[in-house]
Design an enzyme around this catalytic site. Structure first.
Site, PDB file in Angstrom:
ATOM      1  N   HIS A  73       0.834  -1.204   0.000  1.00 30.69           N
ATOM      2  CA  HIS A  73       0.000   0.000   0.000  1.00 30.69           C
ATOM      3  C   HIS A  73       0.866   1.250   0.000  1.00 30.69           C
ATOM      4  CE1 HIS A  73       0.619   0.732   4.406  1.00 30.69           C
ATOM      5  NE2 HIS A  73       0.626  -0.584   4.490  1.00 30.69           N
ATOM      6  N   ASP A  75      -0.601   4.220   0.796  1.00 32.22           N
ATOM      7  CA  ASP A  75      -1.161   5.147   1.771  1.00 32.22           C
ATOM      8  C   ASP A  75      -0.494   4.974   3.129  1.00 32.22           C
ATOM      9  OD1 ASP A  75      -2.503   2.615   1.883  1.00 32.22           O
ATOM     10  OD2 ASP A  75      -4.028   3.495   3.181  1.00 32.22           O
ATOM     11  N   ASP A 106       6.407   1.576   7.093  1.00 32.38           N
ATOM     12  CA  ASP A 106       5.053   1.062   6.808  1.00 32.38           C
ATOM     13  C   ASP A 106       4.395   1.871   5.696  1.00 32.38           C
ATOM     14  OD1 ASP A 106       2.711  -0.359   7.000  1.00 32.38           O
ATOM     15  OD2 ASP A 106       1.993   0.658   8.789  1.00 32.38           O
ATOM     16  N   GLU A 140      -5.267   0.765   2.392  1.00 32.52           N
ATOM     17  CA  GLU A 140      -4.991  -0.304   3.345  1.00 32.52           C
ATOM     18  C   GLU A 140      -5.100   0.202   4.767  1.00 32.52           C
ATOM     19  OE1 GLU A 140      -2.925  -3.120   5.968  1.00 32.52           O
ATOM     20  OE2 GLU A 140      -2.471  -0.997   5.661  1.00 32.52           O
ATOM     21  N   GLU A 141      -4.655   1.432   4.996  1.00 34.55           N
ATOM     22  CA  GLU A 141      -4.710   2.005   6.334  1.00 34.55           C
ATOM     23  C   GLU A 141      -6.094   2.548   6.667  1.00 34.55           C
ATOM     24  OE1 GLU A 141      -2.478   1.419   8.266  1.00 34.55           O
ATOM     25  OE2 GLU A 141      -0.480   1.606   7.404  1.00 34.55           O
ATOM     26  N   GLU A 169       4.390  -5.848   4.236  1.00 36.21           N
ATOM     27  CA  GLU A 169       4.135  -5.286   5.569  1.00 36.21           C
ATOM     28  C   GLU A 169       5.362  -5.435   6.468  1.00 36.21           C
ATOM     29  OE1 GLU A 169       1.756  -3.564   6.718  1.00 36.21           O
ATOM     30  OE2 GLU A 169       0.237  -3.799   5.163  1.00 36.21           O
ATOM     31  N   HIS A 359       3.323   3.747  12.634  1.00 37.85           N
ATOM     32  CA  HIS A 359       2.206   4.573  13.101  1.00 37.85           C
ATOM     33  C   HIS A 359       2.610   5.518  14.225  1.00 37.85           C
ATOM     34  CE1 HIS A 359      -1.266   1.855  11.425  1.00 37.85           C
ATOM     35  NE2 HIS A 359      -0.214   1.854  10.629  1.00 37.85           N
TER      36      HIS A 359
END
Length: 388
Positions: A73, A75, A106, A140-141, A169, A359
Protein backbone atom coordinates in the site's frame (compact mmCIF):
# COMPACT_ATOMS: atom_id res chain seq x y z
CA UNK A 1 22.87 6.62 -1.69
CA UNK A 2 21.46 3.35 -3.01
CA UNK A 3 18.65 3.20 -5.58
CA UNK A 4 16.39 1.66 -2.93
CA UNK A 5 17.00 4.44 -0.43
CA UNK A 6 16.61 7.13 -3.10
CA UNK A 7 13.25 5.70 -4.18
CA UNK A 8 12.11 5.31 -0.57
CA UNK A 9 12.83 8.97 0.04
CA UNK A 10 10.95 9.98 -3.11
CA UNK A 11 7.90 8.08 -1.86
CA UNK A 12 8.08 9.59 1.64
CA UNK A 13 8.04 13.08 0.10
CA UNK A 14 4.57 12.35 -1.24
CA UNK A 15 2.04 12.92 1.60
CA UNK A 16 -0.16 9.95 0.73
CA UNK A 17 -2.47 9.90 3.76
CA UNK A 18 -5.39 7.50 3.21
CA UNK A 19 -7.03 7.52 0.68
CA UNK A 20 -4.62 9.81 -1.13
CA UNK A 21 -1.96 8.17 -3.26
CA UNK A 22 -0.21 11.51 -3.99
CA UNK A 23 1.22 10.07 -7.25
CA UNK A 24 3.22 7.36 -5.49
CA UNK A 25 1.79 4.70 -7.78
CA UNK A 26 2.52 6.81 -10.86
CA UNK A 27 6.15 7.02 -9.79
CA UNK A 28 6.35 3.26 -9.30
CA UNK A 29 4.43 2.53 -12.50
CA UNK A 30 6.94 4.58 -14.49
CA UNK A 31 9.76 2.38 -13.19
CA UNK A 32 7.78 -0.80 -13.84
CA UNK A 33 6.73 0.17 -17.36
CA UNK A 34 10.41 0.58 -18.21
CA UNK A 35 10.80 -3.10 -17.25
CA UNK A 36 8.00 -4.25 -19.56
CA UNK A 37 5.11 -4.24 -17.08
CA UNK A 38 1.66 -3.34 -18.33
CA UNK A 39 0.24 -0.97 -15.72
CA UNK A 40 -3.45 -0.40 -15.04
CA UNK A 41 -5.01 2.03 -12.60
CA UNK A 42 -8.22 0.78 -10.97
CA UNK A 43 -9.97 3.61 -9.13
CA UNK A 44 -12.78 2.87 -6.70
CA UNK A 45 -14.91 4.50 -4.05
CA UNK A 46 -17.06 7.63 -3.75
CA UNK A 47 -15.83 11.05 -4.85
CA UNK A 48 -15.07 12.09 -1.27
CA UNK A 49 -13.01 8.93 -0.63
CA UNK A 50 -11.55 8.00 -4.00
CA UNK A 51 -9.05 5.17 -3.82
CA UNK A 52 -6.24 4.59 -6.31
CA UNK A 53 -5.17 1.02 -7.06
CA UNK A 54 -2.44 -0.22 -9.38
CA UNK A 55 -2.26 -3.58 -11.11
CA UNK A 56 1.01 -4.11 -13.00
CA UNK A 57 1.85 -7.34 -14.79
CA UNK A 58 4.81 -8.71 -16.73
CA UNK A 59 4.04 -12.14 -18.20
CA UNK A 60 6.74 -14.68 -18.76
CA UNK A 61 7.41 -16.04 -22.25
CA UNK A 62 7.65 -19.48 -20.68
CA UNK A 63 4.34 -21.39 -20.99
CA UNK A 64 2.61 -22.09 -17.67
CA UNK A 65 5.24 -20.12 -15.74
CA UNK A 66 4.22 -19.50 -12.11
CA UNK A 67 3.02 -16.03 -11.14
CA UNK A 68 4.50 -14.08 -8.23
CA UNK A 69 2.74 -10.91 -7.09
CA UNK A 70 4.29 -8.24 -4.88
CA UNK A 71 1.55 -6.48 -2.89
CA UNK A 72 1.47 -3.42 -0.70
CA UNK A 73 0.00 0.00 0.00
CA UNK A 74 1.10 3.51 -0.82
CA UNK A 75 -1.16 5.15 1.77
CA UNK A 76 0.03 6.04 5.26
CA UNK A 77 -1.66 6.99 8.51
CA UNK A 78 -1.86 10.70 9.47
CA UNK A 79 1.34 12.20 10.84
CA UNK A 80 -0.20 13.34 14.11
CA UNK A 81 0.97 16.50 15.92
CA UNK A 82 3.70 17.99 13.74
CA UNK A 83 5.35 19.73 16.68
CA UNK A 84 6.12 16.32 18.21
CA UNK A 85 8.15 15.18 15.21
CA UNK A 86 11.89 15.75 15.30
CA UNK A 87 11.72 16.62 11.59
CA UNK A 88 8.96 17.13 9.05
CA UNK A 89 7.18 13.76 8.57
CA UNK A 90 7.09 14.17 4.78
CA UNK A 91 10.66 15.36 4.43
CA UNK A 92 12.85 12.25 4.51
CA UNK A 93 15.62 12.86 7.02
CA UNK A 94 18.65 10.71 7.80
CA UNK A 95 20.22 10.94 11.23
CA UNK A 96 21.94 8.50 13.54
CA UNK A 97 21.86 5.76 10.91
CA UNK A 98 18.08 5.90 10.42
CA UNK A 99 15.73 7.27 7.79
CA UNK A 100 12.85 9.22 9.37
CA UNK A 101 9.50 9.99 7.76
CA UNK A 102 5.89 8.84 7.72
CA UNK A 103 5.76 5.55 5.87
CA UNK A 104 9.47 4.84 6.21
CA UNK A 105 8.80 1.36 7.54
CA UNK A 106 5.05 1.06 6.81
CA UNK A 107 5.60 0.52 3.98
CA UNK A 108 7.38 2.74 1.49
CA UNK A 109 10.78 1.13 2.02
CA UNK A 110 9.23 -2.22 1.11
CA UNK A 111 7.69 -0.81 -2.07
CA UNK A 112 11.00 0.69 -3.13
CA UNK A 113 12.81 -2.54 -2.31
CA UNK A 114 10.34 -4.58 -4.38
CA UNK A 115 10.71 -2.38 -7.45
CA UNK A 116 14.51 -2.15 -7.29
CA UNK A 117 14.71 -5.91 -6.67
CA UNK A 118 12.76 -6.47 -9.90
CA UNK A 119 15.01 -4.05 -11.77
CA UNK A 120 18.12 -5.91 -10.68
CA UNK A 121 16.59 -9.33 -11.27
CA UNK A 122 15.33 -8.53 -14.78
CA UNK A 123 18.61 -6.92 -15.79
CA UNK A 124 20.36 -10.18 -14.95
CA UNK A 125 17.54 -12.43 -16.20
CA UNK A 126 15.49 -10.58 -18.85
CA UNK A 127 13.40 -13.65 -19.78
CA UNK A 128 12.85 -15.57 -16.54
CA UNK A 129 10.44 -18.50 -16.27
CA UNK A 130 8.36 -16.44 -13.84
CA UNK A 131 5.54 -13.95 -14.38
CA UNK A 132 5.61 -10.98 -12.00
CA UNK A 133 2.81 -8.71 -10.84
CA UNK A 134 2.35 -5.74 -8.51
CA UNK A 135 -0.88 -5.06 -6.61
CA UNK A 136 -0.81 -1.69 -4.85
CA UNK A 137 -3.54 0.28 -3.11
CA UNK A 138 -4.08 3.59 -1.30
CA UNK A 139 -6.76 2.10 1.00
CA UNK A 140 -4.99 -0.30 3.34
CA UNK A 141 -4.71 2.01 6.33
CA UNK A 142 -8.33 3.10 5.88
CA UNK A 143 -11.57 1.11 5.72
CA UNK A 144 -10.10 -1.24 3.07
CA UNK A 145 -13.36 -1.38 1.12
CA UNK A 146 -12.10 0.01 -2.18
CA UNK A 147 -8.52 -1.20 -2.26
CA UNK A 148 -6.98 -4.63 -2.55
CA UNK A 149 -10.33 -6.37 -2.20
CA UNK A 150 -11.58 -4.59 -5.35
CA UNK A 151 -8.49 -5.53 -7.37
CA UNK A 152 -8.67 -9.14 -6.20
CA UNK A 153 -12.27 -9.34 -7.33
CA UNK A 154 -11.30 -7.93 -10.73
CA UNK A 155 -8.50 -10.48 -11.06
CA UNK A 156 -10.88 -13.26 -10.05
CA UNK A 157 -13.36 -12.24 -12.76
CA UNK A 158 -10.55 -12.24 -15.32
CA UNK A 159 -9.37 -15.67 -14.14
CA UNK A 160 -5.93 -14.16 -13.55
CA UNK A 161 -3.70 -16.83 -12.08
CA UNK A 162 -1.71 -15.92 -8.97
CA UNK A 163 0.48 -18.65 -7.47
CA UNK A 164 2.55 -16.72 -4.92
CA UNK A 165 2.18 -13.37 -3.19
CA UNK A 166 4.62 -11.42 -1.03
CA UNK A 167 3.10 -8.57 0.99
CA UNK A 168 5.61 -5.98 2.12
CA UNK A 169 4.13 -5.29 5.57
CA UNK A 170 6.68 -4.57 8.33
CA UNK A 171 6.87 -8.02 9.92
CA UNK A 172 10.33 -8.10 11.45
CA UNK A 173 11.13 -7.58 15.12
CA UNK A 174 14.81 -6.78 15.55
CA UNK A 175 16.33 -7.19 12.09
CA UNK A 176 14.89 -7.41 8.62
CA UNK A 177 14.14 -11.05 7.91
CA UNK A 178 13.85 -12.36 11.46
CA UNK A 179 10.09 -13.00 11.09
CA UNK A 180 7.79 -14.06 8.26
CA UNK A 181 4.03 -13.79 8.63
CA UNK A 182 2.71 -16.93 6.93
CA UNK A 183 -0.89 -16.38 7.99
CA UNK A 184 -3.22 -14.10 9.90
CA UNK A 185 -6.14 -14.49 12.24
CA UNK A 186 -9.63 -13.64 11.08
CA UNK A 187 -11.39 -10.54 12.34
CA UNK A 188 -15.09 -10.10 13.06
CA UNK A 189 -16.75 -7.17 14.79
CA UNK A 190 -20.14 -6.88 16.42
CA UNK A 191 -22.30 -4.00 17.58
CA UNK A 192 -24.69 -5.09 20.32
CA UNK A 193 -27.55 -2.77 21.27
CA UNK A 194 -29.42 -3.82 24.43
CA UNK A 195 -32.82 -2.17 24.82
CA UNK A 196 -34.34 -0.94 28.07
CA UNK A 197 -36.84 1.64 29.21
CA UNK A 198 -35.63 5.12 30.09
CA UNK A 199 -36.74 6.53 33.40
CA UNK A 200 -35.90 8.43 36.55
CA UNK A 201 -33.13 6.75 38.50
CA UNK A 202 -35.12 7.15 41.74
CA UNK A 203 -37.99 5.08 40.32
CA UNK A 204 -36.29 1.99 38.86
CA UNK A 205 -39.54 0.00 39.00
CA UNK A 206 -40.90 2.29 36.28
CA UNK A 207 -37.87 1.81 34.03
CA UNK A 208 -35.70 -1.02 32.75
CA UNK A 209 -31.95 -0.53 32.91
CA UNK A 210 -30.26 -2.03 29.82
CA UNK A 211 -26.83 -1.87 31.43
CA UNK A 212 -28.05 -4.07 34.27
CA UNK A 213 -29.69 -6.44 31.75
CA UNK A 214 -26.40 -6.76 29.86
CA UNK A 215 -24.01 -7.09 32.81
CA UNK A 216 -24.37 -10.86 33.52
CA UNK A 217 -24.07 -11.78 29.84
CA UNK A 218 -21.12 -9.43 29.41
CA UNK A 219 -19.30 -11.12 32.29
CA UNK A 220 -19.78 -14.52 30.66
CA UNK A 221 -18.65 -13.25 27.26
CA UNK A 222 -15.47 -11.90 28.85
CA UNK A 223 -14.79 -15.20 30.63
CA UNK A 224 -15.56 -17.52 27.70
CA UNK A 225 -12.82 -19.66 26.18
CA UNK A 226 -13.74 -19.64 22.50
CA UNK A 227 -11.18 -22.18 21.35
CA UNK A 228 -7.69 -23.38 22.21
CA UNK A 229 -5.97 -22.29 19.02
CA UNK A 230 -3.64 -24.73 17.31
CA UNK A 231 -0.02 -25.19 16.29
CA UNK A 232 -0.22 -22.17 13.98
CA UNK A 233 -2.65 -19.81 15.72
CA UNK A 234 -3.15 -18.56 19.29
CA UNK A 235 -6.61 -19.03 20.85
CA UNK A 236 -9.44 -16.89 19.56
CA UNK A 237 -9.86 -13.69 21.55
CA UNK A 238 -12.94 -11.53 22.26
CA UNK A 239 -12.46 -7.92 23.28
CA UNK A 240 -14.75 -4.97 23.94
CA UNK A 241 -13.62 -1.77 22.24
CA UNK A 242 -16.40 0.66 23.20
CA UNK A 243 -19.42 0.89 25.51
CA UNK A 244 -21.94 3.70 25.09
CA UNK A 245 -24.85 4.18 27.49
CA UNK A 246 -26.57 6.97 29.32
CA UNK A 247 -27.70 10.49 28.56
CA UNK A 248 -24.95 12.21 30.46
CA UNK A 249 -27.32 13.03 33.32
CA UNK A 250 -26.72 11.31 36.66
CA UNK A 251 -30.40 10.79 37.42
CA UNK A 252 -31.60 9.09 34.19
CA UNK A 253 -31.73 5.36 33.50
CA UNK A 254 -30.76 5.04 29.83
CA UNK A 255 -32.96 3.54 27.14
CA UNK A 256 -30.14 1.59 25.48
CA UNK A 257 -26.54 0.52 25.87
CA UNK A 258 -24.34 -0.15 22.85
CA UNK A 259 -21.30 -2.42 23.00
CA UNK A 260 -18.73 -2.67 20.20
CA UNK A 261 -16.61 -5.81 20.31
CA UNK A 262 -14.22 -7.76 18.12
CA UNK A 263 -13.17 -11.36 17.62
CA UNK A 264 -9.68 -12.21 16.38
CA UNK A 265 -10.23 -15.83 15.52
CA UNK A 266 -8.16 -18.82 14.56
CA UNK A 267 -8.89 -21.53 12.02
CA UNK A 268 -10.42 -23.52 14.90
CA UNK A 269 -13.55 -21.34 14.77
CA UNK A 270 -15.79 -20.01 12.01
CA UNK A 271 -17.74 -16.75 12.01
CA UNK A 272 -21.00 -18.68 12.06
CA UNK A 273 -19.95 -20.72 15.11
CA UNK A 274 -18.83 -17.66 17.05
CA UNK A 275 -21.99 -15.74 16.22
CA UNK A 276 -24.16 -18.65 17.37
CA UNK A 277 -22.29 -18.90 20.67
CA UNK A 278 -22.73 -15.19 21.38
CA UNK A 279 -26.47 -15.45 20.76
CA UNK A 280 -26.63 -18.51 23.03
CA UNK A 281 -24.93 -16.64 25.86
CA UNK A 282 -27.31 -13.71 25.51
CA UNK A 283 -30.27 -16.11 25.54
CA UNK A 284 -29.06 -17.80 28.72
CA UNK A 285 -29.32 -14.45 30.45
CA UNK A 286 -32.84 -13.77 29.27
CA UNK A 287 -32.06 -11.51 26.33
CA UNK A 288 -34.19 -12.11 23.24
CA UNK A 289 -33.10 -10.99 19.75
CA UNK A 290 -35.25 -8.19 18.43
CA UNK A 291 -37.22 -7.71 21.61
CA UNK A 292 -34.30 -7.12 23.99
CA UNK A 293 -31.35 -6.58 21.72
CA UNK A 294 -30.12 -6.04 18.17
CA UNK A 295 -26.76 -7.34 16.99
CA UNK A 296 -25.01 -6.29 13.79
CA UNK A 297 -22.05 -8.33 12.53
CA UNK A 298 -19.14 -7.36 10.25
CA UNK A 299 -16.67 -10.00 9.09
CA UNK A 300 -13.51 -8.09 8.22
CA UNK A 301 -11.51 -11.08 7.04
CA UNK A 302 -11.14 -14.82 7.35
CA UNK A 303 -8.04 -16.50 8.79
CA UNK A 304 -5.55 -17.91 6.34
CA UNK A 305 -2.39 -19.97 6.57
CA UNK A 306 0.41 -20.69 4.12
CA UNK A 307 2.21 -23.84 5.31
CA UNK A 308 5.76 -24.68 4.36
CA UNK A 309 6.02 -25.10 0.63
CA UNK A 310 7.49 -23.40 -2.42
CA UNK A 311 6.95 -19.80 -1.28
CA UNK A 312 7.79 -20.15 2.41
CA UNK A 313 10.86 -22.21 1.55
CA UNK A 314 12.04 -19.70 -1.08
CA UNK A 315 11.62 -16.70 1.20
CA UNK A 316 13.21 -18.48 4.16
CA UNK A 317 16.18 -19.52 2.05
CA UNK A 318 16.53 -16.00 0.63
CA UNK A 319 16.61 -14.54 4.14
CA UNK A 320 19.22 -17.11 5.14
CA UNK A 321 21.31 -16.34 2.06
CA UNK A 322 21.26 -12.57 2.60
CA UNK A 323 21.26 -12.18 6.39
CA UNK A 324 22.20 -15.55 7.85
CA UNK A 325 19.01 -15.48 9.91
CA UNK A 326 16.60 -18.38 10.39
CA UNK A 327 13.26 -16.62 10.03
CA UNK A 328 10.50 -17.41 12.50
CA UNK A 329 7.09 -18.21 11.02
CA UNK A 330 4.29 -16.35 12.79
CA UNK A 331 0.57 -15.58 12.48
CA UNK A 332 0.43 -13.05 15.33
CA UNK A 333 -0.51 -9.41 15.10
CA UNK A 334 -3.30 -7.63 13.31
CA UNK A 335 -4.78 -8.15 9.89
CA UNK A 336 -3.41 -7.12 6.52
CA UNK A 337 -4.53 -7.10 2.90
CA UNK A 338 -3.15 -10.62 2.74
CA UNK A 339 -6.60 -11.71 3.91
CA UNK A 340 -8.08 -10.59 0.59
CA UNK A 341 -5.27 -11.93 -1.56
CA UNK A 342 -5.48 -15.34 0.12
CA UNK A 343 -8.94 -15.74 -1.45
CA UNK A 344 -7.38 -15.85 -4.95
CA UNK A 345 -3.84 -17.03 -4.19
CA UNK A 346 -2.91 -20.28 -2.40
CA UNK A 347 0.42 -19.08 -0.99
CA UNK A 348 0.69 -15.67 0.70
CA UNK A 349 3.40 -14.42 3.05
CA UNK A 350 4.35 -11.06 4.50
CA UNK A 351 7.98 -10.00 4.70
CA UNK A 352 9.18 -6.54 5.58
CA UNK A 353 11.36 -4.42 7.87
CA UNK A 354 11.09 -4.09 11.67
CA UNK A 355 7.78 -2.68 12.89
CA UNK A 356 8.84 -1.01 16.15
CA UNK A 357 7.99 2.55 15.02
CA UNK A 358 5.05 2.05 12.65
CA UNK A 359 2.21 4.57 13.10
CA UNK A 360 4.31 6.39 15.71
CA UNK A 361 5.73 9.89 15.90
CA UNK A 362 9.22 9.82 14.33
CA UNK A 363 8.56 6.64 12.34
CA UNK A 364 11.86 5.39 10.95
CA UNK A 365 13.79 2.54 9.39
CA UNK A 366 17.45 1.73 10.03
CA UNK A 367 19.58 2.30 6.95
CA UNK A 368 21.12 -1.10 7.61
CA UNK A 369 17.70 -2.72 6.96
CA UNK A 370 17.03 -1.17 3.55
CA UNK A 371 19.42 -2.99 1.21
CA UNK A 372 19.00 -6.42 2.85
CA UNK A 373 15.24 -6.11 2.30
CA UNK A 374 15.75 -5.44 -1.41
CA UNK A 375 18.23 -8.30 -1.64
CA UNK A 376 15.78 -10.69 0.06
CA UNK A 377 13.12 -9.85 -2.49
CA UNK A 378 15.58 -10.24 -5.39
CA UNK A 379 16.90 -13.53 -4.03
CA UNK A 380 13.34 -14.83 -3.67
CA UNK A 381 12.73 -14.01 -7.34
CA UNK A 382 15.86 -15.94 -8.23
CA UNK A 383 14.87 -18.96 -6.18
CA UNK A 384 11.29 -19.11 -7.45
CA UNK A 385 12.45 -18.85 -11.05
CA UNK A 386 15.15 -21.49 -10.58
CA UNK A 387 18.10 -19.25 -11.46
CA UNK A 388 19.57 -19.07 -7.94
Amino acid sequence: MSDTLRLTEALIRRPSVTPEDASCQALLAERLEALGFACETIASGPDDFRVTNLWAFRPSATPDAPVLVFAGHTDVVPAGPLDRWSSDPFTPTVRDGKLYGRGASDMKASLAAMVVACEEFLRAHPAPPLSIGFLLTSDEEGPARDGTVVVCEALRRRAQRVDYCIVGEPTSVQRTGDMIKNGRRGTMSGRLTVKGIQGHIAYPHLARNPIHLLAPALAELVATRWDGGNAHFPPTSWQVSNIHGGTGASNVIPATVVVDFNFRFSTESTPEELQARVHDILARHGLRPGADYDLEWTVGGLPYLTPRGALVDAVSAAIRDITGLEAELSTTGGTSDGRFIAQICPQVVEVGPPNATIHQIDECIALADVEPLKDIYRRTLERLSGVA
